[in-house]
Write an enzyme that holds these catalytic residues in place. Structure first.
Site, short mmCIF file in Angstrom:
data_model
loop_
_atom_site.label_atom_id
_atom_site.label_comp_id
_atom_site.label_asym_id
_atom_site.label_seq_id
_atom_site.Cartn_x
_atom_site.Cartn_y
_atom_site.Cartn_z
N THR A 16 -35.61 -5.40 -6.49
CA THR A 16 -36.90 -6.26 -6.77
C THR A 16 -37.76 -6.72 -5.58
O THR A 16 -39.08 -6.50 -5.27
CB THR A 16 -36.71 -7.73 -7.53
OG1 THR A 16 -36.10 -7.25 -8.80
CG2 THR A 16 -38.06 -8.20 -7.89
N LYS A 37 -42.58 -4.07 -14.67
CA LYS A 37 -41.06 -4.38 -14.89
C LYS A 37 -40.60 -3.67 -16.27
O LYS A 37 -40.94 -4.14 -17.28
CB LYS A 37 -40.45 -5.83 -15.01
CG LYS A 37 -39.02 -6.04 -15.13
CD LYS A 37 -38.08 -5.38 -13.95
CE LYS A 37 -36.75 -5.84 -14.18
NZ LYS A 37 -35.92 -5.30 -12.97
N ASP A 50 -38.29 -10.85 -12.73
CA ASP A 50 -38.34 -9.97 -11.66
C ASP A 50 -39.84 -9.86 -11.25
O ASP A 50 -40.63 -10.08 -10.12
CB ASP A 50 -37.81 -8.74 -11.44
CG ASP A 50 -36.34 -8.80 -11.57
OD1 ASP A 50 -35.66 -10.11 -11.09
OD2 ASP A 50 -35.56 -8.11 -11.94
N GLU A 108 -40.80 -0.70 -11.81
CA GLU A 108 -39.29 -1.30 -11.35
C GLU A 108 -38.16 -1.02 -12.66
O GLU A 108 -38.62 -1.72 -13.83
CB GLU A 108 -39.32 -2.44 -10.92
CG GLU A 108 -37.93 -2.97 -10.55
CD GLU A 108 -37.79 -4.55 -9.98
OE1 GLU A 108 -36.77 -5.01 -9.95
OE2 GLU A 108 -38.64 -5.11 -9.98
N GLY A 111 -31.45 -2.34 -13.34
CA GLY A 111 -30.04 -1.56 -13.02
C GLY A 111 -30.37 -0.15 -12.35
O GLY A 111 -31.33 0.01 -11.73
N SER A 170 -30.86 -4.40 1.06
CA SER A 170 -30.51 -5.62 1.65
C SER A 170 -29.72 -5.21 3.03
O SER A 170 -28.31 -5.31 2.62
CB SER A 170 -29.62 -6.41 0.65
OG SER A 170 -29.45 -7.66 1.28
N PRO A 199 -34.62 -6.48 5.20
CA PRO A 199 -33.43 -7.40 5.54
C PRO A 199 -32.89 -8.27 4.39
O PRO A 199 -33.55 -8.46 3.56
CB PRO A 199 -34.19 -8.23 6.53
CG PRO A 199 -35.40 -7.45 6.91
CD PRO A 199 -35.67 -6.65 5.94
N ALA A 200 -31.69 -8.38 4.24
CA ALA A 200 -31.03 -9.35 3.53
C ALA A 200 -31.79 -10.81 3.65
O ALA A 200 -32.11 -11.25 4.78
CB ALA A 200 -29.38 -9.72 3.78
N GLY A 201 -31.93 -11.33 2.39
CA GLY A 201 -32.62 -12.58 2.40
C GLY A 201 -34.05 -12.44 2.58
O GLY A 201 -35.05 -13.51 2.65
#
Length: 242
Positions: A16, A37, A50, A108, A111, A170, A199-201
């Protein structure tokens, strides 16, 4: 590319947020963008999903084809809720309507590529086939991602679907050995280029910061300025014993 389908190699890998980043970069480039979605599961009727997260981060219109309350595969969630399942044709029709009024529509999935939508076994791959749309694959960074990425790529090829490339959904702040090595190996596993690393976050950023940073996470193939070769070289791990 009026329509691009975004799939993951699994769940909870940043699909997402990656979709939002692609949307934000395209919007910044002057394109009108909408996000669809295909099936939202695991949220109540009045809870944000999402699509809402993409709209918040990227500032583009986003909607759902169907929503089911339990966090399960769409076919199972629809059956348990006694609701009409979403079918690939429903997704394709909704995307085609959006494409009439937008330069780019991002679809999107829920899964992975072959998660069942309805009782007849239709999947996101079938929706991509109905649309004749290329597929962007979002992959995890660490151990196991080469296998799931290769399996997704094989499924795409078997169905005659075009793969745009792979984005790491991520990327950890302190990547381990497997993640660092996977940067070089993912294009081989996918048979397609590495197009970015989010990037993660990143999803916790304020919308303005997210939109400003997104071009630095995605390569030129997705409208950004991220350099795959430089990023891979930066994290290259020396051979064992060196």
């Amino acid at each position: 590319m009026a329509v691009v389908v975004v799939t993951g190699t699994g769940t909870e890998i940043g699909k997402t947020v990656t979709t939002a980043a692609v949307a934000a970069v395209a919007r910044a480039g002057g394109r009108s963008v909408a996000v669809l979605k295909a099936a939202q599961t695991g949220v109540a009727p009045d809870e944000p999903g999402d699509a809402g997260e993409v709209a918040r981060l990227a500032g583009v219109p986003a909607t759902e084809v169907s929503r089911f309350p339990e966090p399960l595969a769409p076919a199972t969630a629809a059956l348990r809720a006694g609701m009409t399942p979403v079918e690939p044709e429903d997704v394709a029709r909704a995307a085609e309507k959006l494409a009439v009024e937008h330069d780019l529509v991002l679809v999107e999935g829920a899964g992975g590529l072959l998660v069942r939508f309805g009782a007849h076994g239709g999947t996101l791959a079938d929706a991509a086939g109905e649309l004749g749309a290329p597929v962007l694959v979002v992959a995890a960074a660490g151990l196991g991602t080469l296998n799931t990425t290769a399996l997704t790529a094989e499924a795409l090829r078997a169905r005659g679907l075009d793969q745009l490339g792979v984005v790491v959904g991520s990327w950890p702040e302190r990547p381990g050995l497997a993640a660092r090595c996977n940067l070089a190996d993912l294009p081989t596993a996918a048979g397609a280029p590495l197009l970015g690393a989010v990037p993660a976050g990143a999803g916790s950023l304020a919308p303005g910061g997210f939109r400003a940073a997104a071009p630095g996470w995605l390569g030129p193939g997705l409208g950004g300025g991220w350099d795959a070769a430089a990023f891979t070289a930066r994290f290259a791990a020396p051979p064992a014993g060196n």
